[in-house]
Design a protein around this motif. Structure first.
Motif, PDB file in Angstrom:
ATOM      1  N   LEU A 134      -9.418   6.781  -2.098  1.00  0.00           N
ATOM      2  CA  LEU A 134      -8.945   5.785  -1.250  1.00  0.00           C
ATOM      3  C   LEU A 134     -10.014   5.122  -0.323  1.00  0.00           C
ATOM      4  O   LEU A 134     -10.011   3.885  -0.106  1.00  0.00           O
ATOM      5  CB  LEU A 134      -7.672   6.077  -0.486  1.00  0.00           C
ATOM      6  N   PHE A 158      -6.836  -2.903  -6.154  1.00  0.00           N
ATOM      7  CA  PHE A 158      -6.114  -1.944  -6.637  1.00  0.00           C
ATOM      8  C   PHE A 158      -5.656  -2.043  -8.098  1.00  0.00           C
ATOM      9  O   PHE A 158      -4.819  -1.261  -8.667  1.00  0.00           O
ATOM     10  CB  PHE A 158      -4.965  -1.426  -5.972  1.00  0.00           C
ATOM     11  N   LEU A 202      -5.659   0.162 -11.193  1.00  0.00           N
ATOM     12  CA  LEU A 202      -4.954   1.426 -11.121  1.00  0.00           C
ATOM     13  C   LEU A 202      -3.774   1.693 -11.702  1.00  0.00           C
ATOM     14  O   LEU A 202      -3.023   0.907 -11.685  1.00  0.00           O
ATOM     15  CB  LEU A 202      -4.732   1.949  -9.517  1.00  0.00           C
ATOM     16  N   GLU A 207     -12.226   3.059  -2.176  1.00  0.00           N
ATOM     17  CA  GLU A 207     -11.484   1.594  -2.550  1.00  0.00           C
ATOM     18  C   GLU A 207     -11.389   0.606  -1.328  1.00  0.00           C
ATOM     19  O   GLU A 207     -11.621  -0.460  -1.384  1.00  0.00           O
ATOM     20  CB  GLU A 207     -10.173   2.002  -2.977  1.00  0.00           C
ATOM     21  N   VAL A 245      -0.489   1.154 -10.059  1.00  0.00           N
ATOM     22  CA  VAL A 245       0.048  -0.190  -9.318  1.00  0.00           C
ATOM     23  C   VAL A 245       0.822  -0.786 -10.336  1.00  0.00           C
ATOM     24  O   VAL A 245       2.012  -1.285  -9.831  1.00  0.00           O
ATOM     25  CB  VAL A 245      -1.388  -1.264  -9.157  1.00  0.00           C
ATOM     26  N   PHE A 249       1.006  -1.301  -0.007  1.00  0.00           N
ATOM     27  CA  PHE A 249       0.021   0.058   0.099  1.00  0.00           C
ATOM     28  C   PHE A 249       0.753   1.354  -0.037  1.00  0.00           C
ATOM     29  O   PHE A 249       0.652   2.127  -0.649  1.00  0.00           O
ATOM     30  CB  PHE A 249      -0.711  -0.049   1.078  1.00  0.00           C
TER      31      PHE A 249
END
Length: 348
Positions: free
Chosen positions: A194, A219, A222, A197, A225, A179
């Protein structure tokens, strides 16, 4: 008080009669305001009858009058003052020296220090409040102040711990590191995003502990990521893996300008970390100057020392030029490939 401490105080103690919610993080201010309203009002109907919203310039005598006026159709009188000039830095002190203005302010300060039982005042200031003001000091002493500091990658753990607590979940070490790494690639951190999410994440599992695998699934969409994984591969000098991840991002439709911006930022951070370590700043101490989570800063510092300075400098300058060439159509995706290969090869 910081956000976590402020919200905890609302749970543990009786409500104060005066609050100041100030700072650059709109998300924190909104959450604090919602919590205050939830505790002040039993229903939307009660809120509609008791709440008065005030904005802009307001005479302090008028404000005192509103505070001292007993409610007629509600059990309490709640005043919400949005973005007044009362907490802004006063660079011209001439007006504040006027006897009439001083007396008015003193009357307001006296009233706020000894509020009627039926009245509550909530000041909301989008932006930092001037802590030197007498008004600020009175509210801090007799009420409560939320300091809604802007969230950056290096201080996001306060938000994360509060969110996990509200979800009744925790993270294992690998998930926490993952994270932190993803957030460190975000140019703008949106807590609203966030927050949503993590709400989705709560629907994925009934287990208390959040794992890295679960975070990866949530995630996965994204761009940050995939970019994070690529930057990680570059830091480890794994050319084949870095190139595969770069190609995957481009094939998935991630704009090369986004990749370029994040790659440029990463090289700049590696260079900065290398320079700072030469000055004796090492390990988690790199977090503040780099504005990164301590874990990520320490990891970046280790990676930075594996690169010749000439390689970082050369690629930094080339990536800056690439931004212009890409936007003007004088170059294509090959400039990204060249940078990734050159960094991984690491030959000065």
């Amino acid at each position: 008080m910081k956000f976590g401490e402020f919200m905890a105080s609302l749970q543990k103690s009786e409500l104060k009669h005066v609050y100041l919610l100030a700072g650059e993080e709109h998300y924190y201010i909104e959450k604090a305001r919602e919590k205050l309203f939830a505790q002040l009002f039993a229903s939307p109907q009660e809120q509609a009858g008791a709440l008065q919203k005030l904005t802009g310039v307001l005479d302090t005598d008028d404000l005192v009058g509103l505070i001292e006026t007993a409610p007629f159709f509600a059990s309490k009188n709640v005043l919400l003052l949005q973005d007044t000039s009362l907490f802004k830095e006063n660079k011209e002190d001439g007006d504040s020296k006027k006897p009439g203005k001083d007396k008015k302010m003193e009357r307001l300060l006296t009233t706020l220090a000894d509020m009627p039982e039926f009245s509550y005042v909530i000041f909301v200031q989008n932006g930092k409040a001037d802590k030197r003001r007498k008004l600020y000091k009175v509210i801090e002493k007799c009420g409560a102040v939320l300091e809604a500091d802007a969230v950056r990658a290096w201080n996001i753990n306060d938000w994360l711990q509060g969110k996990l607590q509200s979800m009744n979940k925790d993270m294992d070490r690998e998930a926490m590191a993952y994270f932190s790494g993803v957030v460190s690639t975000m140019q703008i951190i949106s807590l609203e995003f966030l927050d949503k999410e993590f709400d989705k994440l709560a629907l994925f599992t009934k287990e208390r502990q959040i794992t890295k695998d679960l975070l990866t699934k949530v995630f996965a969409g994204l761009p940050e990521v995939s970019v994070f994984a690529m930057l990680d591969a570059i830091s480890e000098r794994k050319a084949k893996k870095a190139m595969q991840l770069l190609r995957r991002q481009l094939n998935d439709g991630t704009y090369f300008t986004v990749i370029l911006a994040l790659l440029t930022r990463h090289v700049r951070q590696l260079w900065q970390a290398q320079t700072l370590q030469k000055q004796g700043i090492r390990g988690k101490a790199l977090a503040k100057p780099l504005e990164l989570n301590p874990f990520i800063a320490e990891k970046l510092g280790r990676a930075a020392m594996q690169f010749p300075e000439a390689v970082l400098k050369r690629n930094m300058l080339e990536l800056i030029d690439a931004d212009y060439f890409l936007k003007t159509g004088q170059a294509g995706e090959e400039v990204l490939e060249h940078a990734v290969i050159d960094l991984c090869r690491g030959q000065a």
